[in-house]
Motif scaffolding. Sequence first.
Motif, short mmCIF file in Angstrom:
data_model
loop_
_atom_site.label_atom_id
_atom_site.label_comp_id
_atom_site.label_asym_id
_atom_site.label_seq_id
_atom_site.Cartn_x
_atom_site.Cartn_y
_atom_site.Cartn_z
N ALA A 138 0.29 -1.05 2.86
CA ALA A 138 1.45 -1.47 3.47
C ALA A 138 2.53 -2.11 3.06
O ALA A 138 2.14 -2.89 1.98
N ARG A 139 3.56 -1.81 3.08
CA ARG A 139 4.75 -2.30 2.42
C ARG A 139 5.31 -3.44 3.09
O ARG A 139 5.89 -3.38 4.33
N VAL A 140 5.20 -4.57 2.24
CA VAL A 140 5.51 -5.80 3.04
C VAL A 140 6.81 -6.62 2.49
O VAL A 140 6.91 -6.76 1.16
N VAL A 162 8.13 -10.54 2.43
CA VAL A 162 7.79 -12.03 2.76
C VAL A 162 8.96 -12.80 2.86
O VAL A 162 9.75 -12.87 2.04
N VAL A 198 -2.04 -3.71 0.29
CA VAL A 198 -0.74 -4.34 0.61
C VAL A 198 0.24 -4.03 -0.76
O VAL A 198 -0.32 -4.27 -1.69
N VAL A 258 3.98 -5.76 -1.79
CA VAL A 258 4.88 -6.71 -1.58
C VAL A 258 6.29 -6.02 -2.11
O VAL A 258 6.31 -5.85 -3.39
N PRO A 313 10.64 -1.66 5.12
CA PRO A 313 9.10 -2.29 4.87
C PRO A 313 8.30 -1.75 6.24
O PRO A 313 9.04 -1.58 7.21
N ASP A 314 7.11 -1.75 6.26
CA ASP A 314 6.37 -1.75 7.27
C ASP A 314 6.09 -3.03 8.31
O ASP A 314 6.16 -2.81 9.23
N VAL A 315 5.88 -3.71 7.36
CA VAL A 315 5.89 -5.40 7.89
C VAL A 315 6.55 -6.27 7.37
O VAL A 315 6.82 -6.25 6.21
N LEU A 365 6.28 -10.44 6.83
CA LEU A 365 5.67 -11.70 7.01
C LEU A 365 6.51 -12.67 7.24
O LEU A 365 7.21 -13.19 6.28
N THR A 371 9.65 -1.39 11.75
CA THR A 371 9.21 -2.53 11.02
C THR A 371 8.54 -3.52 12.09
O THR A 371 9.28 -3.70 12.84
N VAL A 416 -1.77 -7.45 9.08
CA VAL A 416 -0.87 -6.59 8.62
C VAL A 416 -1.28 -5.15 9.06
O VAL A 416 -0.73 -4.35 9.94
#
Length: 232
Positions: A11-13, A15, A36, A38, A57-59, A61, A85, A124
Motif C-alpha cells: 500500500a502506498r502511504v 504520513v 506498505v 511510504v 497514494p492509497d492511504v 496516515l 485515497t 491500512v
Amino acid sequence: MTEAEPGRTPARVVVADDQTVVREGIVMLLGLLPGVEVVGAAGDGEEAVRLVAELAPDVVLMDLRMPRCDGVEATRRIRSEHPGTQVVVLTTYADDASVFPALRAGARGYLTKDAGGDEIVRAVHGVLSGDAGLAPSIQRRLLERLSESESESQPRHTGPTEPPDGLTARETEVLVLIAEGLNNTQIASRLQVSTATVKTHINNLFAKTGVKDRAQAVRYAYGKGLVRPPRG
C-alpha cells in the motif's frame, strides 16, 4: 521501500504529522514492515493535500492537530477531491470531540499513536479492502453515538416486515452484521461464504441504500430499525 507479503501489493502511504520526530519515527517504523511503501511525508494538512494530488497514494496516515490546515479539514478535502485515497487518522487524541469530526469528514480508520506497526499496517490494508480500520474501543463509541443519535431523532421501530429499499434477505443480514461491528472476514465466517461474496453484497446494498461507507451503513441500519442500540 518495503517488500510486500506474497500476493499482496504494498500500500502506498503518505504520513502527515506536524511533529518532525513523530513523523520521521512513523516513516522509519513503516519502512521496516512488509505491506506498505511510504511515498511521502507532510508537516501539515495543506502539504498533505498537495502530496495526495501529486502522488495519488492509497492511504494517508493523518494527524489531527496540525497548523495551517488541521487533519479534519485535510481529510474532508482529500476525500472530496481525491476519492481514490483513503484516510486513517493516527493521533494522540481518542476523545469523542476528535474522533467523530474526522469520521464525518470521511476518515475510514482511526488509531491512536500507541498502536504498533503491525496494527497500523492491518488498518491500512483493512480500509483498502473495505473494512473500517477502527480501534475496538473507538468502534464501540461510534456505534453508541450513532445509536443515541438515531434514537433521539427517529421513532421507535420494532423491525420492518420486509427488507427496505429492495434489499435481499442476505444483503440485509450483511448490513446488520456491519452495524454490529464485524469486518468483512468476520462476516464471511459468520455466513460461511467467501469474502468476495461479502464484498459483492456490500457493493449491492450500498448502491440500493445510497450510503457511501460503513459509518453511513450503520446509521442507515439503526434508522430503519434493523438493529437495536447497544446496552451497557
